[in-house]
Design a protein around this motif. Structure first.
Motif, short mmCIF file in Angstrom:
data_model
loop_
_atom_site.label_atom_id
_atom_site.label_comp_id
_atom_site.label_asym_id
_atom_site.label_seq_id
_atom_site.Cartn_x
_atom_site.Cartn_y
_atom_site.Cartn_z
N HIS A 275 0.84 -1.20 0.00
CA HIS A 275 0.00 0.00 0.00
C HIS A 275 0.88 1.25 0.00
O HIS A 275 0.62 2.19 -0.73
CB HIS A 275 -0.96 0.00 1.20
CG HIS A 275 -0.29 -0.15 2.53
ND1 HIS A 275 0.27 0.91 3.19
CD2 HIS A 275 -0.07 -1.24 3.31
CE1 HIS A 275 0.79 0.49 4.33
NE2 HIS A 275 0.61 -0.82 4.44
N LEU B 204 -4.65 0.51 -2.30
CA LEU B 204 -4.99 1.36 -1.15
C LEU B 204 -6.35 0.91 -0.63
O LEU B 204 -7.37 1.21 -1.22
CB LEU B 204 -5.07 2.84 -1.56
CG LEU B 204 -3.88 3.41 -2.34
CD1 LEU B 204 -4.11 4.90 -2.60
CD2 LEU B 204 -2.58 3.20 -1.58
N TRP C 140 0.87 3.49 2.03
CA TRP C 140 0.03 4.65 2.39
C TRP C 140 0.34 5.14 3.79
O TRP C 140 -0.30 6.05 4.31
CB TRP C 140 -1.46 4.33 2.20
CG TRP C 140 -2.22 5.54 1.74
CD1 TRP C 140 -3.28 6.13 2.36
CD2 TRP C 140 -1.95 6.33 0.57
NE1 TRP C 140 -3.68 7.25 1.65
CE2 TRP C 140 -2.89 7.39 0.56
CE3 TRP C 140 -1.01 6.25 -0.47
CZ2 TRP C 140 -2.91 8.36 -0.45
CZ3 TRP C 140 -1.03 7.22 -1.47
CH2 TRP C 140 -1.97 8.25 -1.44
#
Lengths: 429, 103
Positions: free
Chosen positions: A163, A284, A165
């Protein structure tokens, strides 16, 4: 409006400057001893929490004792981490320490994980550092990722499907996957339905990766699979850059909601049953207030976000706890951004200084800016100013304020990097 | 990099605030309003990066610049949009604050 006395500030500033660094902590303790007005524990040392800790000290003139509890020894910036992923920035430049908060501001920084809270006794419990009593607690939890919302995205699949993130090891791992990608390979990014952390972040990431591939591996492709019906931030600017500079490399598909992944084959499946296989698959997942917010009990909107009083950022669920940053059920048009979290931190700090001094906190004005690079040199921005509305009891964008860049520019590329350096310092030093 | 900022700057920021026994009203203060600008122009307007510092700039000059931004009379990438978010009275207070900060 009441202000610090500027003459006094300057006089003392001049005198203290000659004392040297070693004397500062004792100076601040002396101040705290002479008239302590309270104890505040800040949980979470990201953009929100670190800023809150610093500004509690600054705005209270050192009369509030501040303990910052943060699991990680280092602050790793999500803003500008897309540049690291695209090979445009050194990873070390996004990693910062907490020593500025300790040395310059007298914040007690504790590296431990919070595992529980007694709201009645006002005590917070940690795994390795014992318990801390507080008068007020500021929680800046950030987000956690809902891996369960994407079938097959288990811990094994998370080894190969990243990810990135949250900045840190995943940032470097994604950088490596792209460096290893063959010319002619495919990079695909899925974007969850809003709200998620950093609205323009995914679009900046695909722009910078397209720039990297165009420069180094021009036969490769970037696929953007967006669960939303359109680009969520700076739409015309991003799509303009894609059409002009990344045509034939970057393809954008709206309404593409990723619901399952296959880690072994690097395949992602949409709600409608479409399948995409990529050499580098970047997912995500949907997001929510981080686990610690659930533990403390401040998650009271959809089981995902925290509701607050917008004058003080006090939780509407747990007394004496203020919540800031990405974990909030945001006010209208307010993004989940590092810049906004920095502003929440200041607002909450000011409100708490007043509460602990027996004054009624006044509503405020805060602003947001999100810069995004679109290639190695040019950037774009979106900005807004938010003012408390007494009738609606929330912060609303001031009519006529804010906007987006006219066009991508190298000037803003320079300002975007200056913004990062400056907000890191405003948050941590 | 902020790491290379002289530590003395941190001291100047920290020391004066530390010495006050009674904190002034914080919410609704001009300090808090001006802190809307610190993340780009540096804490108290002190910075060594590409966005210009504001600390110690004369108040009338700051007011002129901000009003020109607000009225769209001054070329800018972003300040014309941000300045529109503040009232003239607030701009006066913000300008006063920065003009009184040490460079």
């Amino acid at each position: 409006m009441s202000l610090f006395d500027p003459t006094r500030r300057q006089l003392l500033g001049g005198a203290a400057a000659g004392l040297g660094l070693g004397l500062l902590p004792s100076l601040s303790f002396a101040a705290a001893k002479s008239k302590p007005i309270g104890r505040v524990v800040v949980v979470g040392g990201g953009f929100g929490g670190a800023t809150a800790a610093k500004y509690l000290r600054k705005l209270s003139g050192g009369t509030i004792e501040v303990t910052l509890i943060e699991r990680r020894k280092e602050f790793i910036s999500c803003p500008t981490s897309n540049e690291v992923i695209a090979g445009l920035r050194d990873y070390k430049s996004i990693v910062h320490g907490y020593e500025g908060l300790r040395k310059n501001w007298g914040v007690k920084v504790v590296h431990a994980a919070v595992i529980g809270l007694d709201a009645e006794k006002r005590r917070v419990r940690t795994d390795t550092a014992g318990e801390f009593a507080y008068d007020k607690l500021i929680l800046s939890p950030g987000i956690d990722l809902d891996f369960e919302k994407v079938a097959g995205y288990d811990s094994k699949a998370q080894d190969t499907i990243l990810h990135a993130w949250k900045a840190g090891s995943q940032t470097l791992a994604l950088r490596k996957q792209l460096a290893d990608l063959r010319d002619g390979g495919v990079y695909a990014l899925t974007i969850p339905k809003a709200p998620y952390r950093c609205p323009p972040g995914p679009y900046e990431r695909v722009s910078l990766i397209a720039h990297y591939l165009k420069t180094h591996k021009p036969k490769s492709k970037v696929l953007v699979l967006d669960a939303n019906e359109k680009v969520q931030s700076k739409e015309k600017l991003f799509t303009g850059v894609w059409a002009k500079d990344y045509a034939g490399i970057l393809e954008y598909r709206p309404n593409w909601n990723a619901v399952a992944v296959d880690g072994a084959n690097k395949t992602v499946t949409s709600e409608l049953g479409d399948k995409v296989t990529a050499d580098v698959l970047n997912i995500l997942p949907p997001q929510r207030a981080a686990d610690i917010a659930h533990i403390i009990g401040v998650v009271n909107v959809n089981g995902r976000w925290s509701d607050v009083d917008w004058t003080t950022l006090a939780s509407t669920a747990v007394p004496n706890v203020h919540v800031i940053g990405d974990a909030l059920q945001a006010a209208p048009l307010m993004p989940k951004s590092g810049h906004m979290a920095n502003q929440h931190g200041k607002l909450a700090a000011a409100a708490i200084v007043d509460l602990l001094s027996g004054r009624i906190p006044q509503p405020g004005v805060i602003a947001n800016t999100c810069y995004s690079h679109v290639d190695g040199a040019r950037a774009i921005h979106v900005d807004s100013v938010h003012r408390y509305d007494a009738e609606k009891k929330t912060l609303l964008v001031v009519p006529g304020s804010g906007g987006v860049s006219k066009e991508p520019s190298e000037a803003e590329g320079i300002y975007a990097r200056a913004w990062a350096d400056t907000i890191w310092a405003d948050t941590l030093v | 990099m902020y790491k290379s900022l002289p530590i003395a700057i941190g001291l100047l920021l920290a020391a004066p605030a530390m010495a006050a026994d009674h904190p002034a009203a914080a919410s609704g203060s001009t300090t808090l309003l001006a802190s809307n600008c610190f993340n780009c122009h540096g804490t108290d307007g002190r910075t060594t990066h590409a966005i210009p510092p504001l600390a110690g700039v004369a108040k009338p000059h700051l007011i002129t610049l901000l009003k020109e931004y607000k009225e769209g009379k001054r070329e800018a990438t972003i300040m014309h949009q941000l300045a529109k978010g503040y009232t003239d009275e607030e701009i006066d207070g913000i300008a006063d604050y920065f003009s009184k900060q040490k460079r």
